[in-house]
Write an enzyme that holds these catalytic residues in place. Structure first.
Site, PDB file in Angstrom:
ATOM      1  CE  LYS A 170      -3.646   4.669   0.102  1.00  0.00           C
ATOM      2  NZ  LYS A 170      -2.063   4.509   0.513  1.00  0.00           N
ATOM      3  CE1 TYR A 199       1.093   7.515   2.684  1.00  0.00           C
ATOM      4  CE2 TYR A 199       1.411   5.149   1.145  1.00  0.00           C
ATOM      5  CZ  TYR A 199       0.802   6.563   2.427  1.00  0.00           C
ATOM      6  OH  TYR A 199      -0.493   5.936   3.145  1.00  0.00           O
ATOM      7  CG  HIS A 252      -4.405  10.020  -0.003  1.00  0.00           C
ATOM      8  ND1 HIS A 252      -2.956   9.476  -0.313  1.00  0.00           N
ATOM      9  CD2 HIS A 252      -3.758   9.881   1.400  1.00  0.00           C
ATOM     10  CE1 HIS A 252      -2.104   9.397   0.826  1.00  0.00           C
ATOM     11  NE2 HIS A 252      -3.133   8.974   1.915  1.00  0.00           N
ATOM     12  CG  ASP A 262      -2.006   1.676   0.903  1.00  0.00           C
ATOM     13  OD1 ASP A 262      -2.764   1.057   0.478  1.00  0.00           O
ATOM     14  OD2 ASP A 262      -2.026   2.208   2.241  1.00  0.00           O
TER      15      ASP A 262
END
Length: 314
Positions: free
Chosen positions: A86, A57, A117, A52
């Site tokens: 996302k 990120y 997100h 994931d």
């Protein structure tokens, strides 16, 4: 009880595909990124089949390198893995571009699941690149004249018109926002990824998702930084009762209830150990829910989430 079962357990999505119940969360602190590729490789070689990640990120390029090394060994193929990405709120106006950037970084032709997100839109620069989501006063700079559902509608187009995503879903959606989505669109989200653990069980949201065929995915299952949920008395009591570790109870809390859980770790030795699955009873699951109802605590409380509509957003 079996470590293998925890990682091999799968849940059927409303698309007919199956998602591994335990996935590797890939938020990684800057100081740990030098060895994060080894973390991802170790996770896959230790039995993880679900990764994931997200554009925000900043770890997708590292994951892409790890995947190429794993595939090159010939034992694991792309179709053996389930990979989620996302679209961040600052790309609300162009999720297709966000997806292309993620696919390029991941070195993949498609992702198995693509999520919105947050049900928000942040301001972006003139070049279309995400701007820092804060104004001169340090407050979140939201996009004007924006409807968060427009982003999900763009995901629907990607899902229907391309082969770059196998399923779409949402993250951080409340019951109210899901109700509107279901009323105004024709694609039920495959999943809704939210903070969920014995301190914030979100029973109403879970029940709503279950009723509408939306698989719930739980992020921060240990309680984020410091893993405070490992110290919950009921969790430690159940661990002693079932002769396992507290972390096994926190993971099994979701798997036994038919949810996806997304623990994250940069500890390679910890990752190698996997998780012992505990087939918690309905009474034990309810006891864990009841603890959170009486002792609610969120650990992920970013400032932009205050207006979404979730309870206990301190």
């Amino acid at each position: 009880m079996s470590q293998l079962f925890a990682l091999s357990k799968k849940i059927k999505l409303n698309t007919g595909a199956y998602i591994p119940a335990v996935g590797l969360g890939t938020v990684c602190d800057e100081e740990n990124r030098s060895f994060f590729k080894d973390v991802v490789i170790t996770a896959i070689e230790s039995g993880y089949r679900h990764i994931d990640t997200a554009w925000y990120y900043g770890t997708e390029p590292i994951i892409g390198e790890a995947l190429q090394e794993v595939f090159a060994k010939g034992e694991i193929k792309r179709e053996d893995l389930f990979i989620t990405s996302k679209v961040w709120p600052s790309y609300h106006h162009n999720p297709s571009k966000s997806l292309e950037e993620s696919l390029t970084a991941l070195k993949l032709d498609y992702v198995d699941l693509y999520l919105q997100h947050w049900p928000l839109g942040f301001a972006s620069g003139d070049d279309g690149k995400p701007a820092v989501p804060k104004d001169a006063n340090g407050d979140v700079n939201f996009a004007r004249d924006f409807d968060h559902l427009d982003t999900y509608k763009e995901l629907i187009k990607i899902y229907k018109e391309t082969d770059k995503v196998k399923a779409i879903g949402v993250s951080n959606y409340t019951v109210e926002k899901l109700q509107r989505l279901l009323k105004e669109t024709d694609v039920v989200p495959a999943t809704n990824e939210v903070e969920l653990h014995p301190h914030i069980p979100q029973v109403e949201l879970v029940n709503f998702c279950n009723e509408h065929g939306i698989v719930v995915e739980a992020y921060s299952p240990l309680g984020s930084t410091g893993a405070p949920n490992l110290k919950i008395p009921l969790v430690t009591e159940l661990a002693k009762k079932h002769d396992c570790f507290a972390v096994d109870i926190l993971i099994s809390y979701h798997v036994a209830a038919g949810r996806v859980v997304l623990p994250r770790s940069q500890n390679i030795e910890r990752i190698k150990k996997g998780f012992t699955y505990v087939d918690l009873t309905a009474e034990e699951l309810k006891a864990l829910d009841d603890f959170g109802i009486k002792n609610p605590k969120r650990f992920v409380t970013d400032s932009w989430g205050k207006g979404i509509g979730f309870e206990h957003w301190d």
